[in-house]
Write a protein that holds these residues in place. Sequence first.
Motif, PDB file in Angstrom:
ATOM      1  N   ALA A 268       0.834  -1.205  -0.116  1.00  0.00           N
ATOM      2  CA  ALA A 268       0.158  -0.051   0.046  1.00  0.00           C
ATOM      3  C   ALA A 268       0.893   1.287  -0.025  1.00  0.00           C
ATOM      4  O   ALA A 268       0.583   2.428  -0.401  1.00  0.00           O
ATOM      5  CB  ALA A 268      -0.743  -0.119   1.312  1.00  0.00           C
ATOM      6  N   GLY A 269       1.928   1.234   0.914  1.00  0.00           N
ATOM      7  CA  GLY A 269       2.816   2.576   0.779  1.00  0.00           C
ATOM      8  C   GLY A 269       3.465   2.608  -0.674  1.00  0.00           C
ATOM      9  O   GLY A 269       3.573   3.803  -1.064  1.00  0.00           O
ATOM     10  N   HIS A 270       3.936   1.781  -1.255  1.00  0.00           N
ATOM     11  CA  HIS A 270       4.382   1.773  -2.554  1.00  0.00           C
ATOM     12  C   HIS A 270       3.583   2.134  -3.853  1.00  0.00           C
ATOM     13  O   HIS A 270       3.780   3.419  -4.427  1.00  0.00           O
ATOM     14  CB  HIS A 270       4.954   0.402  -3.001  1.00  0.00           C
ATOM     15  N   ALA A 271       2.150   1.901  -3.603  1.00  0.00           N
ATOM     16  CA  ALA A 271       1.188   2.407  -4.383  1.00  0.00           C
ATOM     17  C   ALA A 271       0.887   3.805  -4.215  1.00  0.00           C
ATOM     18  O   ALA A 271       0.622   4.570  -4.974  1.00  0.00           O
ATOM     19  CB  ALA A 271       0.021   1.345  -4.062  1.00  0.00           C
ATOM     20  N   ARG A 272       0.555   4.204  -2.967  1.00  0.00           N
ATOM     21  CA  ARG A 272       0.384   5.550  -2.476  1.00  0.00           C
ATOM     22  C   ARG A 272       1.378   6.397  -2.879  1.00  0.00           C
ATOM     23  O   ARG A 272       1.056   7.382  -3.290  1.00  0.00           O
ATOM     24  CB  ARG A 272       0.223   5.572  -0.945  1.00  0.00           C
ATOM     25  N   TYR A 273       2.693   6.138  -3.040  1.00  0.00           N
ATOM     26  CA  TYR A 273       3.751   6.896  -3.407  1.00  0.00           C
ATOM     27  C   TYR A 273       3.840   6.943  -4.897  1.00  0.00           C
ATOM     28  O   TYR A 273       3.777   8.089  -5.349  1.00  0.00           O
ATOM     29  CB  TYR A 273       4.996   6.305  -2.874  1.00  0.00           C
ATOM     30  N   TYR A 274       3.724   5.952  -5.357  1.00  0.00           N
ATOM     31  CA  TYR A 274       4.061   6.099  -6.943  1.00  0.00           C
ATOM     32  C   TYR A 274       2.841   6.528  -7.954  1.00  0.00           C
ATOM     33  O   TYR A 274       3.029   6.839  -8.873  1.00  0.00           O
ATOM     34  CB  TYR A 274       4.696   4.919  -7.569  1.00  0.00           C
ATOM     35  N   ALA A 275       1.679   6.279  -7.155  1.00  0.00           N
ATOM     36  CA  ALA A 275       0.689   6.832  -8.013  1.00  0.00           C
ATOM     37  C   ALA A 275       0.398   8.394  -8.172  1.00  0.00           C
ATOM     38  O   ALA A 275      -0.345   8.637  -9.157  1.00  0.00           O
ATOM     39  CB  ALA A 275      -0.780   6.114  -7.148  1.00  0.00           C
ATOM     40  N   ARG A 276       1.122   9.121  -7.564  1.00  0.00           N
ATOM     41  CA  ARG A 276       1.047  10.321  -7.445  1.00  0.00           C
ATOM     42  C   ARG A 276       2.106  11.229  -8.753  1.00  0.00           C
ATOM     43  O   ARG A 276       1.975  12.380  -8.898  1.00  0.00           O
ATOM     44  CB  ARG A 276       1.288  11.232  -6.084  1.00  0.00           C
TER      45      ARG A 276
END
Length: 513
Positions: free
Chosen positions: A367-375
């Motif tokens: 989840a942390g990886h997704a939250r970071y790279y999604a932006r």
Amino acid sequence: MRDVVAVRRWFAGLALLDQLHDGDRHLFAEHATWVTLPAGGRLYGEGERGSALWFLVEGEIVLGPASGTGPDTGPDTDGRVDGSRDGGVDGGLEGGVEVGVDGIVRRAVTTPGYPVGWDGLVPPDRYRWDAHATSRTRLLRVDREVIDASCRLDGAFAARLHELLLWLAGGQLRRQHTRLVTGRYDDETDAVAALVALRAEELRVTSPLHRIPGYLRSRPTVADAFRALEVIRDGPDAVEAEIAREALDVLAGVRRELRVYLGLQRVYEAVASAPPDLPPAEVRARSCRALVDLFAHTDHRIAGLDRLPPTPGNVVLCNHLDSHPGNRLPNGFSLILDTHFVSSMILYRTYGRAPVRVVRDSHWHEAGHARYYARLGYVMVPSSEEGPPTAQQRAERYERFVAEASATLRAGVDLVICPEGRPGPTAGSPGRLRLGAFRLAARLDPEPLIVPVAVANFDQRLSRAVLGAVVAEPFRMSAVVADPSDPERVARFVDDDLTPRYRAWVREAAALR
């Protein structure tokens, strides 16, 4: 005029002089004269005969080999001062810190009331170091003649004074012993745990020092350890304060790592918590600015910046290194520092435009990886978790990748690719280079430059590593392969020509000092 009553009150409040009687302190107060040193002012010289005992009131005195940082300016006094100057030694300093100048270790005395120059009162009656003030400094000076005369007249006073001198010398010996103990440990956390264990019998069972090793073993609570140590250092318990100062000296490298770790958190939040309506390009720029601030706390070297093309819009290659476990954030996400360094410290600082990276999709549990790279608006490629694709899926994904990558380059934005795919250690890096980046560059029109950047030591602890990066000479695929559309010729170039040279560039980056 001296205010003897005020000076007497000052001496009476010094916990460092607990071994002395009130009458002893009154003696010092009656005969003390004020001394003021300007910044850079010299207080004493190595080898000079001890002529007085000095008590620091405010400012900072550095003890060590001559620094040449200021004029040879002696003290201004309102009392009698002869031509000799006094000093101290390099160990056992209450509130002191080690400072390095030209590779030479010095001690900085900052604690009000600390007796400076006490070693000049004992045989061979000579001061061991030069001393100077780093800022405007005030001290109280008591002539040696006064002290010697009092010792001759009062044997009990002489005994108490020499007990104080033994305590000061013992502090120096304890610090030397601490260096020997902590020198046995590669890890500063283990060294501090050993230091606390060594002095455990001197501590209260409720002492907060017993909790420090536990704080240090968990990355999110390391900051709590430093806050606690600083409170203990400034507290009323002399033994605890001394151990806290020694621990803070041992943890100098850990404090540096903590600054980087807190910087990693700021970088993550600058991206993950960016306003929803902020465009990806601005989020990337915000990230790069935070990364530049982060890397300011690291020891790093960059070679070959003059080889960068004059304008962005290039395919930038970067070998991929493991992330040190200490960089893992509380949500389990690890910011890989090598590509962030290339993006911020090389490309953003050169062109003023944040690049786009090629990054794998997040796994289901990241989840942390997704939250970071999604932006960030990066070019995302499927992760291995999705399983092997069919031929049609592979073709569709590649066409989508080519379209997104070419749009990035046409917009004049650099595209950062790690052709290894997986990270590894600096030794032997890079591993096998995949051909996707090279096939992409050969296919695009106009054909972009390929800029190899070799990085090293990002897999090590930041307190002990010199981060290195080498920018190699850019090239176009059409200039190094006769037929860039031929996969076999591209593979031979990458495997037989580029990979050996890339490994040499990594070795060069690792050797930067």
